[in-house]
Scaffold this motif. Structure first.
Motif, PDB file in Angstrom:
ATOM      1  N   GLY A   1       3.257  18.175  -7.847  1.00 43.20           N
ATOM      2  CA  GLY A   1       2.169  17.208  -7.939  1.00 43.20           C
ATOM      3  C   GLY A   1       2.677  15.784  -7.769  1.00 43.20           C
ATOM      4  N   PHE A   2       3.800  15.489  -8.397  1.00 45.69           N
ATOM      5  CA  PHE A   2       4.321  14.136  -8.329  1.00 45.69           C
ATOM      6  C   PHE A   2       4.784  13.797  -6.913  1.00 45.69           C
ATOM      7  CE2 PHE A   2       5.788  10.244  -9.985  1.00 45.69           C
ATOM      8  CZ  PHE A   2       6.976   9.943  -9.343  1.00 45.69           C
ATOM      9  N   GLU A   3       5.465  14.747  -6.272  1.00 42.11           N
ATOM     10  CA  GLU A   3       5.928  14.500  -4.893  1.00 42.11           C
ATOM     11  C   GLU A   3       4.748  14.198  -3.979  1.00 42.11           C
ATOM     12  OE1 GLU A   3       8.188  17.843  -3.494  1.00 42.11           O
ATOM     13  OE2 GLU A   3       9.969  17.282  -4.634  1.00 42.11           O
ATOM     14  N   ARG A   4       3.679  14.966  -4.135  1.00 38.47           N
ATOM     15  CA  ARG A   4       2.499  14.744  -3.285  1.00 38.47           C
ATOM     16  C   ARG A   4       1.880  13.385  -3.594  1.00 38.47           C
ATOM     17  NH1 ARG A   4       1.254  20.000  -4.496  1.00 38.47           N
ATOM     18  NH2 ARG A   4      -0.476  19.354  -5.809  1.00 38.47           N
ATOM     19  N   ALA A   5       1.923  13.032  -4.861  1.00 44.06           N
ATOM     20  CA  ALA A   5       1.373  11.721  -5.230  1.00 44.06           C
ATOM     21  C   ALA A   5       2.162  10.602  -4.559  1.00 44.06           C
ATOM     22  CB  ALA A   5       1.403  11.557  -6.750  1.00 44.06           C
ATOM     23  N   VAL A   6       3.466  10.732  -4.546  1.00 47.35           N
ATOM     24  CA  VAL A   6       4.306   9.727  -3.894  1.00 47.35           C
ATOM     25  C   VAL A   6       3.996   9.673  -2.400  1.00 47.35           C
ATOM     26  CG1 VAL A   6       6.670   9.148  -3.263  1.00 47.35           C
ATOM     27  CG2 VAL A   6       6.169   9.881  -5.585  1.00 47.35           C
ATOM     28  N   ALA A   7       3.873  10.843  -1.796  1.00 46.29           N
ATOM     29  CA  ALA A   7       3.596  10.897  -0.355  1.00 46.29           C
ATOM     30  C   ALA A   7       2.270  10.220  -0.037  1.00 46.29           C
ATOM     31  CB  ALA A   7       3.597  12.345   0.124  1.00 46.29           C
ATOM     32  N   HIS A   8       1.270  10.485  -0.849  1.00 45.35           N
ATOM     33  CA  HIS A   8      -0.046   9.888  -0.614  1.00 45.35           C
ATOM     34  C   HIS A   8      -0.014   8.380  -0.840  1.00 45.35           C
ATOM     35  CE1 HIS A   8      -2.413  13.871  -1.357  1.00 45.35           C
ATOM     36  NE2 HIS A   8      -1.644  13.914  -0.315  1.00 45.35           N
ATOM     37  N   HIS A   9       0.733   7.996  -1.852  1.00 43.39           N
ATOM     38  CA  HIS A   9       0.825   6.572  -2.175  1.00 43.39           C
ATOM     39  C   HIS A   9       1.421   5.800  -0.998  1.00 43.39           C
ATOM     40  CE1 HIS A   9       0.948   3.363  -5.269  1.00 43.39           C
ATOM     41  NE2 HIS A   9       2.014   2.940  -4.614  1.00 43.39           N
ATOM     42  N   ILE A  10       2.494   6.354  -0.450  1.00 41.15           N
ATOM     43  CA  ILE A  10       3.144   5.705   0.691  1.00 41.15           C
ATOM     44  C   ILE A  10       2.214   5.697   1.901  1.00 41.15           C
ATOM     45  CG2 ILE A  10       5.001   5.976   2.378  1.00 41.15           C
ATOM     46  CD1 ILE A  10       6.832   6.735   0.050  1.00 41.15           C
ATOM     47  N   ALA A  11       1.562   6.824   2.133  1.00 42.49           N
ATOM     48  CA  ALA A  11       0.623   6.883   3.262  1.00 42.49           C
ATOM     49  C   ALA A  11      -0.466   5.833   3.092  1.00 42.49           C
ATOM     50  CB  ALA A  11       0.017   8.279   3.357  1.00 42.49           C
ATOM     51  N   GLY A  12      -0.916   5.676   1.858  1.00 43.49           N
ATOM     52  CA  GLY A  12      -1.938   4.669   1.583  1.00 43.49           C
ATOM     53  C   GLY A  12      -1.435   3.262   1.896  1.00 43.49           C
ATOM     54  N   GLY A  13      -0.185   3.008   1.530  1.00 43.31           N
ATOM     55  CA  GLY A  13       0.389   1.688   1.799  1.00 43.31           C
ATOM     56  C   GLY A  13       0.492   1.421   3.288  1.00 43.31           C
ATOM     57  N   VAL A  14       0.902   2.440   4.037  1.00 43.96           N
ATOM     58  CA  VAL A  14       1.024   2.277   5.490  1.00 43.96           C
ATOM     59  C   VAL A  14      -0.352   2.046   6.105  1.00 43.96           C
ATOM     60  CG1 VAL A  14       1.698   3.426   7.630  1.00 43.96           C
ATOM     61  CG2 VAL A  14       3.142   3.629   5.614  1.00 43.96           C
ATOM     62  N   GLN A  15      -1.352   2.736   5.596  1.00 44.93           N
ATOM     63  CA  GLN A  15      -2.704   2.557   6.132  1.00 44.93           C
ATOM     64  C   GLN A  15      -3.200   1.141   5.886  1.00 44.93           C
ATOM     65  OE1 GLN A  15      -4.726   5.149   7.875  1.00 44.93           O
ATOM     66  NE2 GLN A  15      -5.404   3.107   8.435  1.00 44.93           N
ATOM     67  N   LEU A  16      -2.906   0.602   4.711  1.00 48.93           N
ATOM     68  CA  LEU A  16      -3.295  -0.783   4.424  1.00 48.93           C
ATOM     69  C   LEU A  16      -2.621  -1.729   5.408  1.00 48.93           C
ATOM     70  CD1 LEU A  16      -3.093  -0.703   0.525  1.00 48.93           C
ATOM     71  CD2 LEU A  16      -5.151  -1.188   1.860  1.00 48.93           C
ATOM     72  N   LEU A  17      -1.375  -1.458   5.677  1.00 54.21           N
ATOM     73  CA  LEU A  17      -0.603  -2.266   6.641  1.00 54.21           C
ATOM     74  C   LEU A  17      -1.289  -2.224   7.999  1.00 54.21           C
ATOM     75  CD1 LEU A  17       2.081  -3.739   6.372  1.00 54.21           C
ATOM     76  CD2 LEU A  17       3.227  -1.676   7.094  1.00 54.21           C
ATOM     77  N   LEU A  18      -1.681  -1.019   8.385  1.00 58.06           N
ATOM     78  CA  LEU A  18      -2.306  -0.855   9.699  1.00 58.06           C
ATOM     79  C   LEU A  18      -3.647  -1.569   9.770  1.00 58.06           C
ATOM     80  CD1 LEU A  18      -1.607   2.908  10.448  1.00 58.06           C
ATOM     81  CD2 LEU A  18      -0.416   0.926  11.329  1.00 58.06           C
ATOM     82  N   ASN A  19      -4.286  -1.698   8.622  1.00 59.75           N
ATOM     83  CA  ASN A  19      -5.582  -2.367   8.597  1.00 59.75           C
ATOM     84  C   ASN A  19      -5.455  -3.884   8.506  1.00 59.75           C
ATOM     85  OD1 ASN A  19      -6.888   0.052   8.708  1.00 59.75           O
ATOM     86  ND2 ASN A  19      -7.284   0.196   6.511  1.00 59.75           N
ATOM     87  N   GLY A  20      -4.216  -4.373   8.550  1.00 56.79           N
ATOM     88  CA  GLY A  20      -3.991  -5.813   8.532  1.00 56.79           C
ATOM     89  C   GLY A  20      -3.822  -6.379   7.135  1.00 56.79           C
ATOM     90  N   GLU A  21      -3.842  -5.492   6.123  1.00 57.93           N
ATOM     91  CA  GLU A  21      -3.687  -6.018   4.760  1.00 57.93           C
ATOM     92  C   GLU A  21      -2.208  -5.952   4.389  1.00 57.93           C
ATOM     93  OE1 GLU A  21      -7.631  -3.615   3.794  1.00 57.93           O
ATOM     94  OE2 GLU A  21      -6.823  -4.633   2.022  1.00 57.93           O
ATOM     95  N   VAL A  22      -1.472  -6.928   4.916  1.00 59.51           N
ATOM     96  CA  VAL A  22      -0.007  -6.880   4.837  1.00 59.51           C
ATOM     97  C   VAL A  22       0.489  -6.887   3.402  1.00 59.51           C
ATOM     98  CG1 VAL A  22       2.120  -8.096   5.429  1.00 59.51           C
ATOM     99  CG2 VAL A  22       0.239  -7.972   7.079  1.00 59.51           C
ATOM    100  N   LYS A  23      -0.008  -7.864   2.631  1.00 58.73           N
ATOM    101  CA  LYS A  23       0.533  -8.014   1.273  1.00 58.73           C
ATOM    102  C   LYS A  23       0.258  -6.768   0.442  1.00 58.73           C
ATOM    103  CE  LYS A  23       0.833 -12.968   0.913  1.00 58.73           C
ATOM    104  NZ  LYS A  23       0.157 -14.205   0.611  1.00 58.73           N
TER     105      LYS A  23
END
Lengths: 508, 308
Positions: free
Chosen positions: B132-154
């Motif tokens: 569960g924790f590993e998947r949470a980390v994976a999702h968290h990182i994916a979420g961060g990358v998606q924000l980056l892609l949407n222009g929300e750099v910070k």
């Protein structure tokens, strides 16, 4: 639900170690989830979201290692925590060991060993071609142990290699001896002046060990993979191997081992051999010898090569083998007298495919009908590989026996069960076996065969050959002694063993 | 023992051991990093490449303008090769670059370690994250990358910083790869990425001594020999050179090389898709053009963890 946590100040491990420890602990009974991570802000946020953040963790720093465990009860949580301690200690000890760095790529390997001139490849077939080409592009010869490589890829690799003056041994090449070093399934043999090229792995093991045991020696033993001599591939590496041995100063006699190649390949080989200037002995299993340098059996080929190496005549080999025929017939007479009424069939159980073929070819004219799961000569296909029919020759290395389990040269369990089954069949007169020694093979063949052979010899004749030398890890003489004591009749070659088995059954 | 080379950013100081691995010993002197490495690792901006040293038993390091002193043994810097860690790339030919980038992507897909960030390029790799924790980390990182892609750099960089396993968390390695990619784009395609580099760097968290040091080097566009070889191959090399160089990168650390490579790849691909752009606004409009396969991941993260 219980949550426990521990902080290790200043502890650090690589990511894979931490994930592996976390995964193993999560799999412990009673553990719901576990995490082993550095105490950074984001990791703590994820721990919180996952329900793994203990109050102590809030104050942890990014240099701290956090261990969080959620479990059904306190006992499970404490057990898991102790497990983490053990796993991290093992990981640390492994890191402290003197184990050398193992590169994960060809490039990494070449950084460590830039003088390497050969790569041995054993990965799944769909990746093997790519890896082989990488190695060739870097100027390395290739031994391709992998199978399931397409014929198109094989041809592409071999043509590329030929143009660069490199060898590709394989695909599905399990045996080679290069500069005296046995590779994959191969034996420790004398060095000498006989060079071999073979499209038959066990065949190469048989001839190299027979040569060594007869006082000769091997300069190089090059495997080509079984498909090389077929029309599609055109014998590319058989020809390159012959050329390489022709140019090799240490090779005085060349020995070719194969099933009969495609006619086009045979024509190219014959033309090449004419101009070599070194004697060439060949064994093309299933083809009638048409010249003194051709042999009908692997044993005959090996002995002829040794004779030429020693400057002796080929006729001496023929005379030696002819003289032995009388001995075999006498032995067969004695052994057949011991069989009961109704016992009449040979049940041959082979771990080497080449031996399976050679036995069937030698049974021609002596035994009929013969059935096999890998038919050769006059043999017919066996309806059910698990059930013998009349005279039966089984290749236990075929796919139906090896999917999901080790090769029968390594794991004897399946064959031992079959030996028992055949010995209990009232129609079985002879069980015929090969025992292949050397690197890669079962390290205790005598120990694993002794009891089942002893039981069987009370009911049937057990005839076997041992492919190997005394310098092999298993020691041929030691294995022979144990099998003889168990009641087996040990013959010097597969050909001799197969003939004896046939002669016994002929008389019943 | 021999000191084969010293990175051009190895600074003076009396260092202490920070962390020790099989082939690498990291030394720290306040915020300065110097790393002792075996030959198989190769040169880097702060690397001291050793031959014949037992890295398990090295304890002290002192660097001056003229000498490097290791456990009492001195090496004169003049006699040691200095490794130039700058990224110096000729302009890339578009066709060659695109082909080589595809090769790099293929290598990441097929050769990256199972638990690296290569799942950002191939969702099937998520299967390697079991607990569960590993998947949470994976999702968290994916979420961060998606924000980056949407222009929300910070927000995106903030989510990635310090996130993941290992002494240098995967998110930090990813950000370093993005920064290096931005430097490379400036040289390969002439894109003015300097301000973006600065925004990303300042948005990154400042946790973890090693992460801080690596991000600082990435911000400056300073790289190790292996990375340099990859960038050169991408811009002007042939297929074999690109494959080889990617394979070498993937050997770095346990997953660090692959995480770095994933960040680098995504950053380079964005530049390729958009061509030269004018950036009056530091928002990362360019990365939005990357077809991103992990939309379901972000949705999943939103549902499971209530993230906005």
């Amino acid at each position: 639900m219980v949550l426990v946590g521990e902080i290790r100040k200043g502890a650090y491990f690589d990511s894979v170690t931490l994930m592996t420890v976390g995964k193993e602990v999560s799999a412990t009974e009673g553990v719901v989830d576990a995490a082993v991570v550095m105490g950074t802000r984001e990791n703590k946020a994820i721990l919180d979201a996952s329900g793994l953040l203990t109050p102590e963790f809030a104050e942890a720093r990014d240099t701290d290692l956090l261990i969080g465990i959620k479990a059904d009860n306190d006992a499970a949580a404490q057990t898991a925590l102790a497990g983490v301690e053990e796993l991290l200690k093992n990981a640390r000890n492994k890191g402290d060991s003197d184990e050398a760095f193992k590169p994960k790529s060809l490039e990494g390997a070449l950084e460590i060993l830039p003088e390497a001139n050969m790569a041995m490849i054993s990965v799944a077939g769909r990746y093997a071609g790519n890896e082989a080409m990488k190695a060739l592009e870097k100027g390395l010869h290739v031994m391709l142990f992998s199978d399931n490589v397409s014929v198109e890829t094989e041809v592409e690799l071999k043509k590329f290699a030929r143009d660069k003056g490199l060898l590709v041994m394989g695909p599905d090449c399990g045996t080679a001896i290069i500069n005296g070093i046995p590779l994959a399934f191969a034996n420790v043999v004398n060095r000498g002046d006989i060079g071999c090229v073979a499209a038959a792995g066990t065949g190469l093991q048989e001839v190299t060990t027979l040569i060594s045991n007869a006082g000769g020696g091997i300069s190089q033993a090059i495997g080509t993979g079984g498909r090389d001599v077929k029309k599609d591939v055109g014998g590319i590496m058989l020809i390159e191997g012959i050329k390489a041995l022709a140019e090799d100063d240490d090779t005085k006699v060349i020995l070719l081992v194969s099933k009969p190649p495609h006619a086009d390949v045979l024509a190219k080989v014959n033309k090449l051999v004419e101009g070599i200037g070194k004697p060439v002995v060949s064994i093309l299993l299933g083809a009638e010898p048409t010249s003194p340098n051709m042999a009908a059996t692997l044993e005959e080929a090996a002995l002829k090569a040794v004779a030429l190496s020693k400057g002796e005549s080929l006729e001496s080999v023929t005379a030696q083998l002819d003289a032995r025929e009388a001995d075999l017939e006498k032995q067969a007479e004695d052994l057949s007298a011991k069989r009961k009424n109704g016992q009449k069939f040979v049940r041959a159980l082979f771990s080497g495919g080449t031996f399976c073929s050679e036995a069937q070819l030698l049974f021609r004219g002596h035994l009929s009908p013969v059935y096999s799961n890998a038919p050769a000569g006059d043999a017919q296909p066996l309806a059910d590989s698990l059930k013998s029919q009349a005279h039966t020759v089984v290749d236990l290395g075929e796919d139906e026996f090896t999917v999901g389990r080790p090769h029968p040269m390594i794991d004897f369990s399946l064959r031992n069960k079959r030996i028992e089954q055949e010995a209990n069949d009232p129609e079985t007169a002879v069980i015929l076996l090969d025992v292949v020694l050397g690197y890669g093979s079962n390290l205790d063949p005598a120990g694993e065969l002794r009891d089942v052979v002893k039981d069987a010899t009370g009911k049937v004749s057990v005839v076997c050959s041992i492919t190997g030398t005394d310098r092999d890890p298993q020691n041929r003489s030691a294995v022979e002694a144990v099998l003889k004591e168990a009641g087996a009749i040990v013959m010097p070659s597969n050909a001799a063993a197969s003939k004896l088995a046939a002669y016994i059954a002929e008389r019943l | 023992m021999f000191l084969l080379s010293a990175g051009d950013l190895v600074e003076e100081g009396t260092y202490e051991v920070h962390s020790r691995f099989n082939r690498v010993v990291n030394f720290s002197c306040k915020d300065r990093l110097a790393t002792l490495v075996e030959e198989s690792i190769g040169p880097g901006p702060v690397h001291l490449v050793m031959r014949g040293a037992n890295l398990k038993k090295v304890h002290t390091l002192a660097v001056s303008a003229t000498t490097v002193r290791l456990d009492g043994i001195s090496f004169h810097r003049k006699e040691v090769r200095t490794y130039d860690s700058r990224i110096l790339l000729p302009a890339a030919e578009a066709v060659v670059f695109r082909r080589n980038l595809r090769i790099m992507e293929h290598e990441l897909h097929t050769q990256a370690p199972p638990k690296s960030l290569a799942y950002l390029l191939d969702e099937q790799r998520l299967a390697a994250f079991r607990s569960g924790f590993e998947r949470a980390v994976a999702h968290h990182i994916a979420g961060g990358v998606q924000l980056l892609l949407n222009g929300e750099v910070k927000s995106g960089i903030g989510r990635l910083s310090g996130c993941g396993f290992g002494l240098t968390p995967s998110g930090d390695d990813f950000i370093a790869g993005v920064l290096i990619g931005l430097h490379a784009r400036r040289q390969l395609h002439g894109e003015p990425t300097e301000s973006l580099v600065s925004v990303i760097y300042h948005a990154a968290g400042k946790e973890g001594f090693l992460s801080r040091a690596f991000l600082r080097l990435a911000r400056l566009g300073r790289v190790g020999e292996g990375m340099k070889r990859l960038l050169l191959a991408l811009g002007a090399g042939d297929e074999t050179e690109t494959r080889d160089a990617t394979a070498r990168l993937l050997e770095v650390g346990a997953t660090s090389g692959a995480d770095l490579g994933t960040g680098l790849y995504m950053s380079l691909k964005a530049g390729w898709s958009c061509g030269v752009v004018d950036y009056p606004n530091p928002k990362m409009r360019d990365l939005r053009s990357v077809p991103y396969t992990s939309e379901p991941l972000l949705q999943n993260a939103k549902e499971e963890y209530g993230w906005s």
